[in-house]
Design an enzyme around this catalytic site. Structure first.
Site, PDB file in Angstrom:
ATOM      1  N   ASP A 148       0.804  -1.224   0.000  1.00 23.51           N
ATOM      2  CA  ASP A 148       0.000   0.000   0.000  1.00 23.51           C
ATOM      3  C   ASP A 148       0.838   1.275   0.000  1.00 23.51           C
ATOM      4  O   ASP A 148       0.310   2.367  -0.220  1.00 23.51           O
ATOM      5  CB  ASP A 148      -0.944   0.005   1.209  1.00 23.51           C
ATOM      6  CG  ASP A 148      -1.903  -1.177   1.190  1.00 23.51           C
ATOM      7  OD1 ASP A 148      -2.110  -1.746   0.104  1.00 23.51           O
ATOM      8  OD2 ASP A 148      -2.435  -1.526   2.253  1.00 23.51           O
ATOM      9  N   GLY A 195      -4.851  -1.190  -2.244  1.00 24.69           N
ATOM     10  CA  GLY A 195      -4.272   0.043  -1.719  1.00 24.69           C
ATOM     11  C   GLY A 195      -4.943   0.581  -0.468  1.00 24.69           C
ATOM     12  O   GLY A 195      -4.487   1.549   0.114  1.00 24.69           O
ATOM     13  N   ARG A 196      -6.079  -0.038  -0.101  1.00 23.85           N
ATOM     14  CA  ARG A 196      -6.814   0.429   1.081  1.00 23.85           C
ATOM     15  C   ARG A 196      -7.093   1.924   1.019  1.00 23.85           C
ATOM     16  O   ARG A 196      -7.574   2.413   0.023  1.00 23.85           O
ATOM     17  CB  ARG A 196      -6.058   0.087   2.373  1.00 23.85           C
ATOM     18  CG  ARG A 196      -5.953  -1.371   2.609  1.00 23.85           C
ATOM     19  CD  ARG A 196      -5.953  -1.706   4.094  1.00 23.85           C
ATOM     20  NE  ARG A 196      -6.604  -2.990   4.223  1.00 23.85           N
ATOM     21  CZ  ARG A 196      -7.869  -3.139   4.570  1.00 23.85           C
ATOM     22  NH1 ARG A 196      -8.607  -2.100   4.879  1.00 23.85           N
ATOM     23  NH2 ARG A 196      -8.395  -4.330   4.617  1.00 23.85           N
ATOM     24  N   LEU A 302      -3.682 -11.413  -7.377  1.00 24.03           N
ATOM     25  CA  LEU A 302      -2.768 -11.531  -8.512  1.00 24.03           C
ATOM     26  C   LEU A 302      -1.721 -10.425  -8.463  1.00 24.03           C
ATOM     27  O   LEU A 302      -0.552 -10.642  -8.780  1.00 24.03           O
ATOM     28  CB  LEU A 302      -3.535 -11.460  -9.834  1.00 24.03           C
ATOM     29  CG  LEU A 302      -3.978 -12.784 -10.457  1.00 24.03           C
ATOM     30  CD1 LEU A 302      -4.671 -13.691  -9.461  1.00 24.03           C
ATOM     31  CD2 LEU A 302      -4.871 -12.555 -11.659  1.00 24.03           C
TER      32      LEU A 302
END
Lengths: 424, 424
Positions: A148, A195-196, A302
């Site tokens: 992230d 990436g939150r 992935l």
């Protein structure tokens, strides 16, 4: 309590979501410890992360051959297993800390290397205080890792560069696919990435185009409040002008009130919402409001396991923070984290610095506004300048029979020395 | 009608869904035509496929440098544009065929190279009959291409091997990710792949594991009727035994009555259902019935544009069918398709044969039952033997600045010679 011993053992654990290069950090830790046999004993790796320490399931990395340890450089995922287990504060869960000390004491562990993100930095900080708080002398060094890229005090986080490369390459490839068929087929393509709460990975998709005119035409960042009408207008205008529209959407994309576009409704062990489903949500919006034919992809695991297209820069940095962690420990440091420091000047250079854990833990570094274009749908030149060096170089794994070949680790546990079991 | 001319021009078009290596076939056609300048004139490529012929939008490939044409070898998607435009029968749409002849006549086109799948083979066959039916002499050669691997009379279809490699590599990587965190996190991972009514791509996911005990534990083929209860029992048993379960699901997975697990409700120009959304459908099933934490990915266009991980074998074959198509044309053949012929013996060898188009058109080659394990959830040793050679070799594209670099084509149209426009 054990006396200071010149050859105390080390504990290493992987924490939280894995990355394509987290094992390179493990390799850095283990190889550097082996190169300093006079000062450091065994490296015991937690089976499935910190819970391996609590359960006294300690993998003896000393049983692995040098070639197997070197092979970690090209092995994705967590070679020793990882977990999402947040240690509460000492006051809230003293039993877990006392158990850790029991296990560390039994195995003469004086070094704690914790390979994780922001939550893990917090755990690492707590462990670093066991000396003062509970009288058990230990040096805890955090080895940074998160796809992230949201760790503070380091220019970037190992793991991010490889995911960024995967997303940039995949976006470029898929955009070419859409472009070549848009005349009669799909007009809108949506790629959902991780990436939150930080838009770094989505931003990396922006590298697929050479400038704002090229795909991706729309990037949805968690940092920019999602406005359904503006989004649809932008997509429609892009299709009318360019013939098609490629969208990279962060899983953390959210409305102004903080509601995620697609909240799966479940929470992980850290209490974070489990995200997913932004792409189909957007696709539905596009079809029902604009009527364009669309396709969507969700990269999910992935992207974070794609060692086959890892960034060489990322791989080098992941190794370097592992090595530096051991060097810091040997130099007597505690409660620190090796950080990546970007050099001044046009040509990208990096070196390893040192950051105090107290300032790292539980802080998220989001995309600065100046990295996001004025309209909120793209990246700026400054963002390109920041991101581009991180995806440089192709660190391909070796292949056999058409597939990547990974080392076979023995993963032997050291015999337990404690009678009592501990339920996590 | 033009007389037989020793240097008539060629028309080349890309049709239907693109592949990571369809441009290698274009390269094979163009380079071979250039090597036979005495016998064949310009290669004119249809802009956006066959509709480029109907609209008289013909790209003069003669304007491209040899380096740019060579660069097609590592360029994904359709370099000249592709389309899904099915030509109806001569009786149903005589106007389109007459228009084709007008355009071909105006540009002295005597060779028709059509790079596509089953539907395109049908169009190519119809064009091959224009001589007999409408008195316009033309030789039509079909250049096989489809990621779905469902063309008959060829051992495999160019494009499939690269997608198979992408899916096998991605499944292996993601499975390692799941394995390393399953103790405390995701237990079930679902990867949705393409393939339409044929399970070849899903089967390729099976190569990720060395045998039936390894991930993926469940493959859902369109050829095997989906049984919800059996599926859930298998997933549950796998999680209980292995600790996690990796599923590769074909977009074409369907119930016994032919209902797709997730029919998006839209249809393409060929009248085929547009599929998508099997993974979230299965994920919902797993969560509501078994309660396991899950993640899912939908590879969608990422898989069919992933030139960055193309199979060298596939690339070689894609070039070879393009080259052979021109050679067949120069030898005076019509209504044929270069086919890939597998040699006998243990070591994989292939050569190019010739298949009559009449036997290729509109026939789908599905997975034979003997390639699917008895329980319907995996692949057999025979399937491995068939699939493994097709993913051999890593044909990496060149990179610059961390991203693949593709040639810049001029894509110049030849000046139109017809006054009348034609609406497609």
């Amino acid at each position: 309590m054990p006396q200071k011993n010149p050859r105390r053992n080390a504990f290493y654990a992987q924490s939280g979501g894995v990355t394509p290069v987290i094992n390179a950090s493990a390799c850095g830790v283990i190889e550097t410890a082996r190169a300093n046999r006079g000062a450091i004993g065994k490296v015991l790796a937690g089976r499935n992360g910190i819970i391996g320490a609590l359960r006294e399931e300690l993998i003896n990395t000393g049983r692995e051959t040098p070639a197997a340890i070197r092979g970690l450089m090209h092995t994705p995922a967590g070679a020793f297993g990882s977990c999402r287990h947040k240690m509460k504060s000492l006051e809230e869960n003293r039993a877990e800390y006392e158990r850790l000390i029991e296990v560390f004491h039994a195995h003469d562990i004086g070094y704690f290397f914790y390979n994780g993100g922001g939550d893990s930095a917090d755990t690492c900080l707590k462990v670093s205080q066991l000396g003062e708080a509970l009288g058990y002398p230990i040096q805890a060094i955090h080895v940074p890792k998160t796809i992230d890229n949201d760790l503070p005090l380091t220019d970037n986080s190992p793991g991010f560069g490889s995911v960024a490369k995967y997303v940039a390459v995949s976006t470029r490839e898929a955009a070419m696919d859409v472009a070549s068929m848009c005349e009669t087929s799909t007009k809108v393509f949506i790629l959902e990435v991780m990436g939150r709460h930080a838009g770094w990975i989505a931003a990396a998709g922006g590298l697929a185009g050479e400038g704002p005119a090229e795909a991706p035409h729309v990037i949805l960042f968690p940092e920019i409040a999602f406005d359904r009408e503006r989004f649809l207008r932008k997509v429609d205008a892009t299709v009318k002008k360019v013939g098609y529209c490629v969208i990279v959407a962060s899983e953390g994309a959210q409305y102004a009130d903080g509601t995620f576009l697609a909240d799966a409704g479940t929470r992980d062990a850290f209490g974070h919402a489990q995200l997913g489903g932004v792409a189909p949500t957007l696709a539905h919006m596009v079809r029902s409001e604009l009527g364009y034919k669309h396709h969507w992809a969700v990269a999910d695991y992935l992207q974070r396991s794609a060692r086959h297209i890892a960034s060489q820069t990322d791989l080098d940095q992941a190794y370097a923070v592992g090595r530096a962690a051991v060097e810091f420990a040997l130099a007597g440091h505690n409660a620190v984290m090796p950080a990546i420091v970007r050099g001044k000047g046009k040509r990208y250079r990096w070196s390893i610095g040192e950051a105090p854990l107290a300032k790292v833990a539980n802080r998220e570094k989001k995309m600065p506004r100046r990295y996001i274009s004025r309209d909120g749908f793209g990246i700026t030149a400054a963002a390109r300048e920041y991101l581009t060096p991180l995806i440089q170089g192709e660190a391909y794994p070796p292949y056999a029979d058409g597939l990547p070949r990974y080392p076979a680790l023995k993963l032997e546990l050291v015999p337990p020395r404690l009678k009592q079991r501990f339920d996590v």
